[in-house]
Structures are given as structure tokens and as C-alpha cells.
Design an enzyme around this catalytic site. Structure first.
Site, short mmCIF file in Angstrom:
data_model
loop_
_atom_site.label_atom_id
_atom_site.label_comp_id
_atom_site.label_asym_id
_atom_site.label_seq_id
_atom_site.Cartn_x
_atom_site.Cartn_y
_atom_site.Cartn_z
N ASN A 57 1.89 -4.55 -3.47
CA ASN A 57 0.49 -4.90 -3.20
C ASN A 57 -0.26 -3.65 -2.77
OD1 ASN A 57 -1.48 -7.13 -2.77
ND2 ASN A 57 -1.38 -6.52 -0.62
N GLU A 107 0.80 -1.22 0.00
CA GLU A 107 0.00 0.00 0.00
C GLU A 107 0.84 1.29 0.00
OE1 GLU A 107 -2.69 -0.50 3.29
OE2 GLU A 107 -3.52 -2.34 2.47
N GLU A 162 -6.45 -10.20 -1.76
CA GLU A 162 -7.17 -10.05 -0.49
C GLU A 162 -8.68 -9.89 -0.74
OE1 GLU A 162 -5.48 -6.98 1.98
OE2 GLU A 162 -3.43 -7.45 1.36
N HIS A 187 -10.65 -5.35 -2.20
CA HIS A 187 -11.66 -5.19 -1.16
C HIS A 187 -12.83 -4.43 -1.77
CE1 HIS A 187 -8.97 -6.77 1.86
NE2 HIS A 187 -8.06 -5.86 1.58
N ASP A 217 -12.50 -9.65 -0.91
CA ASP A 217 -13.79 -9.74 -0.22
C ASP A 217 -14.74 -8.77 -0.91
OD1 ASP A 217 -12.97 -7.22 1.02
OD2 ASP A 217 -12.04 -8.39 2.62
#
Length: 484
Positions: free
Chosen positions: A209, A168, A273, A245, A275
Site C-alpha cells: 500500500n 509506504e 484511503e 490522498h 480523500d
């Protein structure tokens, strides 16, 4: 009102473990871990993904390991594990020079005992950072960062498939965060971190990432520009992680195109990651839309040759970080809080089983030549009859003065393969300088490459790949494949 823009405010991933009674969880059986699928289709995410040359992973925390129902589900469905917190700086080096490997080692041990690979997460991140790092004089930050990377990557050398080396690093406008690392070293800290990680673990795939980079936007444009520069400079960057996300119904329409442009730089891409949160309470239409979202994401990965896999950030709704971070939102996973599969699971599995897959390319070699450029017309070895249960072809993908890069595709025939060996003979004194996704033995001009511990099993009609860089003139010798 439109839900808020995704913001990764993730700290400790604590989940909502109290939502499911232990007695009810214990009653769940393996039969609940799958849905009915056609007779010829794979019945688990990992089997379906592996048949397409990809992986399907999850994230686990040390606390999850005591939940037998959850870990049985994870072991049945996934072939990759990302530690939720156990490899982050505040866990591994909470005080300077004092390292704690216990939590991370537990995740690695679980993965190894279930034949799952590990995605190392993460070495350099502005978050979950001990105060002692943030308080360092600027002239001490680089040494602290390099020591932390070297020590951790060395400890896990040979045990992780990849590292999220820098996590990030970007603001929403496409500028780099002015965190402690940027303030001390400028934008060069990213290249330094990647080089340091590569020196400590030359065989791990190294990633940047980030979140909100899934579509083509200012943030992903900033990262794309950086990736172009790093590749041109020969920095050992191997891939880009798309955290993903999402909010239900808001998967970017440019996801596949964005993946492809990074892949066109010679980089792997991965959904790291995943979701897909819903404003609660979730209704049936939102759950169906969530299924369409998951199907879209899987199909985008299958359509991009360098998309190596998808990982969900957790297993079930009852153990997600979402409710604690985004009040009013929940139900982001493929299984509900009673471990029952949702429409998202069915859609992901069906997409893997029925989707059209572009065969994956190998990892980019960390020692890729800075002057490497795509060959004008890549050459491919002639087709070789199947020996045993498999066949193989070799393709030159890049070349430069004095060297080249090649991709070898290993295919199973009408029966599944459990272990493979590929052989060839160099025609003109070529030598391999680095190899990934396999192990090599060399005798003179003869080369033998055997599968790594994670890619020896190939479903009938499926394929896997390995690759290498070599010294000498580009060549595509005839190759043979055998299987026990």
C-alpha cells in the site's frame, strides 16, 4: 500557487471532533445519510458497489465508535472498515513481545456486528513504529519483524479480508525507503514480510500500500517493477493499494491506465484511503469539482476488472486527519461536518449506479505457481440454465505444467440472491489446491462451493466471483448454481 505535493505525514489520526456540537449531531437522522436516487438504483454506497461486485469502505478509529451518529452513518453506507491506528505496530506491540489487541478487537467487533469486512492496516511501516524497533541491532530486525507479523496476523486470522502487509515503502523517485527494515535486510524484506503474513493467514489478501502511486510516475514505476519481480518469483502478493490522498482537481489522468497495468500482472487493485482536500474556505465550484473527482475515481475502479473496491479515509469532514496535517486544507470527505451529504457523495453513488462495470476477477491465489502464465486462449464452461435464482460460469485464466487457475462468476437472475451454492464434477482427476472467496466440500470428483460470509448476497442482475488453483490438466466443467 500550486498546492504542495501530497506527502503522507500521517501519525495519529485525531481528527477535528470538536467541530460539531453533540446536540446537533444527535439531531441528524438516517434520512440525511442518503440522497434522492432513481427508483431502481441503490440508495447506499455499499449496495451500489455490491451490485457491481465491489465494496465501498471507510476508516474508523476506536474514538469514532462512541459517536452514534457517525457509526450509524458508517454502518448504513459502508461494507468495509479499515482501522485508523488500532492495528499499527506502536499500538499492537509498543514494547517487545507485549501485545495489545484491545483497540483492534473493538474495530473488528464493530465490523462483524454490522456485516462489514475488515482491511488489516498495517503490519510493516516505517512510521508509527516503536523506538525499540528502530533501535534494534540490524541482525535482530528480521526476527522482530517476522515475529510481529506472525503474531498479529495469527491473532486476526479469519477476521480480516486483507492486510496492508508493507505500507509506504517507496520514495518519490521510485527508490525504496532506507528505513530500519531495508537497512537490515535490503529490498528482500518485502518478500519476506509477504511470505510470513501468508504463512500466518493463508486466506487473507496481501497488499503493498502506498501514496502518490495513483498515476504513472517514477514512484509507481518503481512499485510496478517490484510487483513484476515478486509475481515472477511466486511471492504471495495479491494486490496493490492506491491510498489516493488527492488535492481537489488533481486526480491523475492516468489513474485507470495505472490500475490496469497492475491488474494485468494478475494483481487486485484497490483505492484504500481516499480523500480529496480543498484549500479552505471551500466554495461551491470546488465542491462540485470534488464531486467530479469522486465520480472519476469510482468510474476508474469500475472499468478495471481487478479493482475490488474503494475506501474513504474517514467518514465526514469533521473527523478528518487533513486539517491537522495539511494546514489550510480541509473538507476532503463525502459528508460535511454536520453529516450532510456533499456533491462528492452524490457523484460517487451515481457513478456506481450508472457506471459501466467490468466484472471483477477473483483474488490471486497466494499459492500461485511461480511458472504460471496466462493461457493463450482461456476456456470458459458452457452456459448452464439457471437453477433456482442463480447461474454460474467457470473460466480458466492461467495454466502451467501440472496445474491451472480458474475464475467462477456467480450471477443472480431477475431476483436478488441471498446465499448460493455452485457444483461441478471434475472430468479427469483434477483437485483444488487453494480456493478463495468461498468454502468448498469435496467428495471424490464432485466439488461443492458455497458463498463466504461476505459475498452471499447478490442484487438482481448482479454478480460475484470466487476462484481457485488446481492440480492436473486445465478443465472447464459444466457448473450449476442453486440458491435457497
Amino acid at each position: 500557487m500550486k498546492p504542495p505535493t501530497i506527502r503522507n505525514e500521517r501519525r495519529r489520526w485525531t481528527g477535528a471532533r470538536g467541530l460539531v456540537a453533540v446536540a446537533a449531531a444527535a439531531a441528524v437522522t438516517a434520512a440525511a445519510f442518503a440522497v434522492a436516487v432513481p427508483a431502481q438504483a441503490a440508495s447506499t454506497l455499499k449496495a451500489a458497489a455490491e451490485a457491481k461486485g465491489r465494496y465501498f469502505g471507510t476508516a474508523l478509529t476506536r474514538g469514532d465508535l462512541s459517536n452514534t451518529t457517525l457509526t450509524n452513518l458508517a454502518a448504513a453506507q459502508f461494507d468495509m472498515v479499515t482501522p485508523g491506528n488500532e492495528m499499527k505496530w506502536d499500538t499492537t506491540e509498543s514494547s517487545r513481545g507485549s501485545f495489545n489487541w484491545g483497540p483492534g478487537d473493538q474495530i473488528v467487533s464493530f465490523a462483524q456486528s454490522h456485516s462489514m469486512r475488515v482491511r488489516g492496516h498495517t503490519l510493516v511501516w516505517h512510521n508509527q513504529l516503536p523506538n525499540w524497533v528502530s533501535s534494534l541491532p540490524t541482525n535482530q530486525v528480521q526476527a522482530a519483524m517476522e515475529n510481529h507479523i506472525t503474531t498479529e496476523a495469527t491473532h486476526y486470522r479469519g477476521k480480516v479480508y486483507s492486510w496492508d502487509v508493507v505500507n509506504e515503502p517507496y520514495n518519490e523517485d521510485g527508490s525504496l525507503r532506507q528505513d530500519v527494515f531495508y537497512k537490515a535486510m535490503g529490498s528482500g524484506y518485502i518478500a519476506d514480510a509477504l511470505r510470513t503474513a501468508h504463512a500466518a493467514d493463508p486466506n487473507a489478501k496481501l497488499y503493498i500500500n502506498d501514496y502518490n502511486i495513483e498515476g504513472i510516475n517514477a514512484k509507481s514505476n518503481g512499485l510496478y517493477s517490484l510487483a513484476q519481480t515478486l509475481v515472477a518469483q511466486g511471492v504471495p502478493l495479491n494486490g496493490i493499494g492506491f491510498e489516493s490522498h488527492f488535492i481537489v482537481g488533481q486526480v491523475p489522468s492516468t489513474l485507470q491506465a495505472n490500475m490496469q497495468r497492475f491488474a494485468d500482472l494478475g494483481l487486485d487493485v484497490a483505492v484504500t484511503e481516499l480523500d480529496d482536500r480543498i484549500q479552505m474556505p471551500a466554495d461551491s465550484s470546488e465542491l462540485q469539482q470534488q464531486g467530479r473527482d469522486y465520480g472519476m475515481i469510482v468510474n476508474a475502479c469500475l472499468a478495471v476488472s481487478r479493482c475490488v473496491g474503494v475506501s474513504q479515509w474517514g467518514v465526514d469532514d469533521g473527523h478528518s486527519w487533513i486539517p491537522g496535517t495539511f494546514p489550510g486544507y480541509g473538507a476532503p470527505m463525502m459528508w460535511d461536518s454536520s453529516y450532510q451529504p456533499k456533491a462528492a457523495y452524490t457523484a460517487a453513488l451515481n457513478a456506481l449506479n450508472s457506471g459501466t462495470s467490468v466484472s471483477p476477477s477473483p483474488s490471486v491465489s497466494p499459492s500461485r505457481s511461480p511458472s504460471a502464465s496466462p493461457s493463450a486462449s482461456p476456456s470458459v464452461s458452457p452456459s448452464v440454465p439457471v437453477t433456482g435464482a442463480c447461474s454460474a460460469t467457470i473460466e480458466t485464466t492461467n495454466s502451467w505444467p501440472g496445474g491451472f487457475q480458474s475464475n467462477v462468476t456467480v450471477r443472480a437472475g431477475s431476483s436478488a440472491v441471498n446465499g448460493w451454492t455452485v457444483k461441478w464434477t471434475w472430468p479427469g482427476g483434477q483437485t483444488i489446491s487453494s480456493l478463495w472467496n468461498g468454502t468448498q466440500t469435496v467428495s471424490g470428483s464432485s466439488v461443492t462451493v458455497r458463498n463466504a460470509d461476505y459475498n452471499g448476497s447478490i442484487a438482481a442482475g448482479g454478480s460475484t466471483t470466487f476462484g481457485f488453483t488446481a492440480n492436473g490438466s486445465a478443465a472447464t466443467p459444466a457448473v450449476t448454481c442453486t440458491s435457497p
